[in-house]
Design a protein around this motif. Structure first.
Motif, PDB file in Angstrom:
ATOM      1  N   ASP A 193       0.791  -1.231   0.000  1.00  0.00           N
ATOM      2  CA  ASP A 193       0.000   0.000   0.000  1.00  0.00           C
ATOM      3  C   ASP A 193       0.820   1.277   0.000  1.00  0.00           C
ATOM      4  O   ASP A 193       0.319   2.339   0.389  1.00  0.00           O
ATOM      5  CB  ASP A 193      -0.975   0.026   1.193  1.00  0.00           C
ATOM      6  N   ASP A 194       2.063   1.215  -0.449  1.00  0.00           N
ATOM      7  CA  ASP A 194       2.870   2.423  -0.611  1.00  0.00           C
ATOM      8  C   ASP A 194       2.792   2.833  -2.080  1.00  0.00           C
ATOM      9  O   ASP A 194       3.730   2.635  -2.862  1.00  0.00           O
ATOM     10  CB  ASP A 194       4.314   2.159  -0.185  1.00  0.00           C
ATOM     11  N   LEU A 195       1.658   3.415  -2.473  1.00  0.00           N
ATOM     12  CA  LEU A 195       1.418   3.719  -3.879  1.00  0.00           C
ATOM     13  C   LEU A 195       2.347   4.801  -4.439  1.00  0.00           C
ATOM     14  O   LEU A 195       2.760   4.695  -5.606  1.00  0.00           O
ATOM     15  CB  LEU A 195      -0.044   4.090  -4.098  1.00  0.00           C
ATOM     16  N   PRO A 196       2.721   5.827  -3.680  1.00  0.00           N
ATOM     17  CA  PRO A 196       3.696   6.794  -4.226  1.00  0.00           C
ATOM     18  C   PRO A 196       5.024   6.132  -4.581  1.00  0.00           C
ATOM     19  O   PRO A 196       5.601   6.411  -5.640  1.00  0.00           O
ATOM     20  CB  PRO A 196       3.849   7.820  -3.095  1.00  0.00           C
ATOM     21  N   ARG A 197       5.521   5.254  -3.703  1.00  0.00           N
ATOM     22  CA  ARG A 197       6.774   4.540  -4.001  1.00  0.00           C
ATOM     23  C   ARG A 197       6.571   3.598  -5.188  1.00  0.00           C
ATOM     24  O   ARG A 197       7.435   3.496  -6.069  1.00  0.00           O
ATOM     25  CB  ARG A 197       7.231   3.744  -2.771  1.00  0.00           C
ATOM     26  N   ALA A 198       5.429   2.942  -5.242  1.00  0.00           N
ATOM     27  CA  ALA A 198       5.145   2.046  -6.361  1.00  0.00           C
ATOM     28  C   ALA A 198       5.148   2.810  -7.683  1.00  0.00           C
ATOM     29  O   ALA A 198       5.726   2.347  -8.683  1.00  0.00           O
ATOM     30  CB  ALA A 198       3.805   1.353  -6.149  1.00  0.00           C
ATOM     31  N   GLN A 199       4.528   3.984  -7.698  1.00  0.00           N
ATOM     32  CA  GLN A 199       4.480   4.797  -8.910  1.00  0.00           C
ATOM     33  C   GLN A 199       5.878   5.235  -9.323  1.00  0.00           C
ATOM     34  O   GLN A 199       6.245   5.179 -10.502  1.00  0.00           O
ATOM     35  CB  GLN A 199       3.579   6.013  -8.702  1.00  0.00           C
ATOM     36  N   ARG A 200       6.662   5.678  -8.358  1.00  0.00           N
ATOM     37  CA  ARG A 200       8.027   6.110  -8.669  1.00  0.00           C
ATOM     38  C   ARG A 200       8.838   4.975  -9.289  1.00  0.00           C
ATOM     39  O   ARG A 200       9.501   5.146 -10.318  1.00  0.00           O
ATOM     40  CB  ARG A 200       8.725   6.601  -7.402  1.00  0.00           C
ATOM     41  N   ASP A 201       8.771   3.797  -8.678  1.00  0.00           N
ATOM     42  CA  ASP A 201       9.602   2.686  -9.136  1.00  0.00           C
ATOM     43  C   ASP A 201       9.136   2.139 -10.475  1.00  0.00           C
ATOM     44  O   ASP A 201       9.961   1.736 -11.308  1.00  0.00           O
ATOM     45  CB  ASP A 201       9.616   1.574  -8.078  1.00  0.00           C
ATOM     46  N   ILE A 202       7.828   2.122 -10.723  1.00  0.00           N
ATOM     47  CA  ILE A 202       7.364   1.601 -12.006  1.00  0.00           C
ATOM     48  C   ILE A 202       7.731   2.561 -13.132  1.00  0.00           C
ATOM     49  O   ILE A 202       7.982   2.138 -14.268  1.00  0.00           O
ATOM     50  CB  ILE A 202       5.844   1.303 -11.977  1.00  0.00           C
ATOM     51  N   GLU A 203       7.780   3.855 -12.839  1.00  0.00           N
ATOM     52  CA  GLU A 203       8.225   4.814 -13.852  1.00  0.00           C
ATOM     53  C   GLU A 203       9.698   4.598 -14.198  1.00  0.00           C
ATOM     54  O   GLU A 203      10.097   4.706 -15.367  1.00  0.00           O
ATOM     55  CB  GLU A 203       7.996   6.240 -13.355  1.00  0.00           C
ATOM     56  N   ILE A 204      10.502   4.289 -13.195  1.00  0.00           N
ATOM     57  CA  ILE A 204      11.920   4.012 -13.457  1.00  0.00           C
ATOM     58  C   ILE A 204      12.055   2.725 -14.275  1.00  0.00           C
ATOM     59  O   ILE A 204      12.835   2.660 -15.231  1.00  0.00           O
ATOM     60  CB  ILE A 204      12.714   3.909 -12.145  1.00  0.00           C
ATOM     61  N   ALA A 205      11.296   1.700 -13.902  1.00  0.00           N
ATOM     62  CA  ALA A 205      11.338   0.442 -14.664  1.00  0.00           C
ATOM     63  C   ALA A 205      10.968   0.683 -16.115  1.00  0.00           C
ATOM     64  O   ALA A 205      11.613   0.165 -17.034  1.00  0.00           O
ATOM     65  CB  ALA A 205      10.384  -0.573 -14.024  1.00  0.00           C
ATOM     66  N   SER A 206       9.933   1.482 -16.350  1.00  0.00           N
ATOM     67  CA  SER A 206       9.484   1.770 -17.707  1.00  0.00           C
ATOM     68  C   SER A 206      10.527   2.559 -18.485  1.00  0.00           C
ATOM     69  O   SER A 206      10.700   2.373 -19.694  1.00  0.00           O
ATOM     70  CB  SER A 206       8.170   2.536 -17.666  1.00  0.00           C
ATOM     71  N   LYS A 207      11.248   3.411 -17.804  1.00  0.00           N
ATOM     72  CA  LYS A 207      12.310   4.181 -18.458  1.00  0.00           C
ATOM     73  C   LYS A 207      13.372   3.255 -19.042  1.00  0.00           C
ATOM     74  O   LYS A 207      13.868   3.480 -20.153  1.00  0.00           O
ATOM     75  CB  LYS A 207      12.938   5.139 -17.442  1.00  0.00           C
ATOM     76  N   TYR A 208      13.715   2.205 -18.309  1.00  0.00           N
ATOM     77  CA  TYR A 208      14.782   1.320 -18.749  1.00  0.00           C
ATOM     78  C   TYR A 208      14.307   0.200 -19.671  1.00  0.00           C
ATOM     79  O   TYR A 208      15.112  -0.375 -20.406  1.00  0.00           O
ATOM     80  CB  TYR A 208      15.520   0.735 -17.540  1.00  0.00           C
ATOM     81  N   ASP A 209      13.012  -0.111 -19.641  1.00  0.00           N
ATOM     82  CA  ASP A 209      12.479  -1.122 -20.563  1.00  0.00           C
ATOM     83  C   ASP A 209      11.021  -0.789 -20.876  1.00  0.00           C
ATOM     84  O   ASP A 209      10.099  -1.395 -20.330  1.00  0.00           O
ATOM     85  CB  ASP A 209      12.588  -2.528 -19.951  1.00  0.00           C
ATOM     86  N   PRO A 210      10.792   0.168 -21.756  1.00  0.00           N
ATOM     87  CA  PRO A 210       9.421   0.644 -21.997  1.00  0.00           C
ATOM     88  C   PRO A 210       8.515  -0.354 -22.690  1.00  0.00           C
ATOM     89  O   PRO A 210       7.298  -0.159 -22.721  1.00  0.00           O
ATOM     90  CB  PRO A 210       9.648   1.884 -22.878  1.00  0.00           C
ATOM     91  N   ARG A 211       9.061  -1.441 -23.233  1.00  0.00           N
ATOM     92  CA  ARG A 211       8.237  -2.397 -23.968  1.00  0.00           C
ATOM     93  C   ARG A 211       7.978  -3.691 -23.201  1.00  0.00           C
ATOM     94  O   ARG A 211       7.354  -4.601 -23.732  1.00  0.00           O
ATOM     95  CB  ARG A 211       8.884  -2.722 -25.328  1.00  0.00           C
ATOM     96  N   ASP A 212       8.430  -3.790 -21.982  1.00  0.00           N
ATOM     97  CA  ASP A 212       8.178  -4.997 -21.193  1.00  0.00           C
ATOM     98  C   ASP A 212       6.704  -5.021 -20.796  1.00  0.00           C
ATOM     99  O   ASP A 212       6.246  -4.144 -20.056  1.00  0.00           O
ATOM    100  CB  ASP A 212       9.056  -4.997 -19.942  1.00  0.00           C
ATOM    101  N   PRO A 213       5.929  -6.010 -21.262  1.00  0.00           N
ATOM    102  CA  PRO A 213       4.494  -6.019 -20.945  1.00  0.00           C
ATOM    103  C   PRO A 213       4.201  -6.168 -19.467  1.00  0.00           C
ATOM    104  O   PRO A 213       3.169  -5.700 -18.983  1.00  0.00           O
ATOM    105  CB  PRO A 213       3.962  -7.213 -21.751  1.00  0.00           C
ATOM    106  N   ARG A 214       5.090  -6.807 -18.719  1.00  0.00           N
ATOM    107  CA  ARG A 214       4.867  -6.936 -17.276  1.00  0.00           C
ATOM    108  C   ARG A 214       4.883  -5.566 -16.602  1.00  0.00           C
ATOM    109  O   ARG A 214       4.136  -5.311 -15.667  1.00  0.00           O
ATOM    110  CB  ARG A 214       5.934  -7.839 -16.659  1.00  0.00           C
ATOM    111  N   ILE A 215       5.766  -4.691 -17.096  1.00  0.00           N
ATOM    112  CA  ILE A 215       5.859  -3.353 -16.520  1.00  0.00           C
ATOM    113  C   ILE A 215       4.594  -2.570 -16.828  1.00  0.00           C
ATOM    114  O   ILE A 215       4.026  -1.890 -15.954  1.00  0.00           O
ATOM    115  CB  ILE A 215       7.113  -2.633 -17.054  1.00  0.00           C
ATOM    116  N   GLY A 216       4.106  -2.669 -18.068  1.00  0.00           N
ATOM    117  CA  GLY A 216       2.864  -1.983 -18.419  1.00  0.00           C
ATOM    118  C   GLY A 216       1.678  -2.495 -17.634  1.00  0.00           C
ATOM    119  O   GLY A 216       0.804  -1.724 -17.223  1.00  0.00           O
ATOM    120  N   LEU A 217       1.645  -3.794 -17.410  1.00  0.00           N
ATOM    121  CA  LEU A 217       0.550  -4.388 -16.648  1.00  0.00           C
ATOM    122  C   LEU A 217       0.557  -3.874 -15.209  1.00  0.00           C
ATOM    123  O   LEU A 217      -0.478  -3.468 -14.665  1.00  0.00           O
ATOM    124  CB  LEU A 217       0.673  -5.907 -16.675  1.00  0.00           C
ATOM    125  N   GLU A 218       1.725  -3.887 -14.602  1.00  0.00           N
ATOM    126  CA  GLU A 218       1.836  -3.402 -13.221  1.00  0.00           C
ATOM    127  C   GLU A 218       1.556  -1.908 -13.136  1.00  0.00           C
ATOM    128  O   GLU A 218       0.904  -1.436 -12.185  1.00  0.00           O
ATOM    129  CB  GLU A 218       3.231  -3.706 -12.668  1.00  0.00           C
TER     130      GLU A 218
END
Length: 306
Positions: free
Chosen positions: A223-248
């Motif tokens: 339930d730490d959604l601000p941290r989750a949002q920050r980290d998923i944005e970083i993940a997307s930066k390094y691999d924008p086409r990974d479907p797992r990242i888009g799903l999460e």
């Protein structure tokens, strides 16, 4: 109000707490695939083994382990016969270690993770204590096999042992071990320690998207959604086409009341992985989310019920 599958939101049930999920329940946080790729060149590996006393000076340049692993890819049955012969005829400690490593790889490729763990443990047992730096990759493999076998406590023991060896792995290899540590810790419901392991992954390999995806997932589940949002944005930066990242990313967005952002994330997953597992899950979420609102309809910001 949409009704996404409960496992997306949760550590809410004891049995679900044993898996750290990437998105939906159909995509569990799995251990890395075995065998773990070597990060070092063949020559660097030979130098490590020579320094640890695990390689005889009279070994041919094309060593038997390399032959065994190559054959495992094309003819695993023949490789299994060969490795059993190798184990039976060898009286050299280094050769026993190598033979058990190949046996562990063969068993893991066949889905026998408990058997793979046993073989890796035998290989590690053949390495003298004073030379255990050479056994660190094997400890990582043993921990990975234990995770795949559903034995997170055993996995953590091997992985902690690997981390404790000074100078035993380069940064990428150590990051892989810490990733598996985080998985084992989540399976044991030790989330704070899992988060620390993932922080160490970020330190060792700051541009590795897998670590950021997993830390985003863990933050979302706690339930730490601000941290989750920050980290998923970083993940997307390094691999924008990974479907797992888009799903999460979509799951985090919908939990934050941003339905349209979730829609865009899941639509991107369908675009790159329409027939894959992630794509099918994204389609089901889009169906639950419903059509995009018209100009006369305000999008809902209410969170779905878990």
């Amino acid at each position: 109000m949409i009704d996404l599958p409960p496992p997306l939101f949760a550590m809410e049930q004891v049995q679900e707490a044993s898996l750290m999920q990437i998105g939906p329940a159909t995509m569990p946080m799995r251990p890395s695939d075995l065998p773990i790729p070597r990060r070092r060149s063949a020559e660097q590996q030979r130098e490590t083994e020579r320094a640890a006393g695990l390689e005889r000076p009279d070994l041919p340049e094309q060593d038997r382990l390399a032959d065994c692993l190559a054959k495992a890819k094309t003819n695993p049955d023949a490789a299994m016969v060969e490795v059993q012969t190798w184990l039976g005829e060898s009286r050299d400690t280094g050769q026993q270690v190598r033979a058990n490593q190949c046996l562990g790889m063969l068993r893991s490729n066949a889905g026998d993770f408990a058997g793979a763990l046993e073989a890796f443990a035998q290989a590690i047992a053949g390495v003298p204590k004073e030379q255990e730096v050479a056994a660190v990759p094997l400890m990582g493999m043993a921990g990975n096999a234990a995770l795949a076998a559903g034995k997170p406590e055993d996995a953590l023991g091997w992985l902690d042992r690997a981390v404790a060896v000074q100078g035993g792995a380069d940064y990428p290899a150590l990051a892989e071990i810490q990733l598996d540590r985080s998985r084992a810790l989540v399976a044991l419901a030790r989330n704070a320690e899992a988060a620390s392991a993932l922080d160490e992954v970020h330190r060792l390999t700051p541009e590795a998207p897998e670590g950021w995806l997993l830390s985003a997932t863990l933050a979302r589940r706690t339930d730490d959604l601000p941290r989750a949002q920050r980290d998923i944005e970083i993940a997307s930066k390094y691999d924008p086409r990974d479907p797992r990242i888009g799903l999460e990313a979509g799951v985090i967005a919908v939990l934050s009341g941003r339905d349209e952002a979730a829609r865009k994330s899941w639509e991107s997953v369908v675009a790159v992985d329409g027939e894959g597992e992630a794509g099918k899950v994204a389609k089901s979420y889009l169906e639950q989310l419903g059509p995009a609102p018209t100009s006369s309809t305000s999008p809902t910001t209410e969170k779905p019920n878990p």
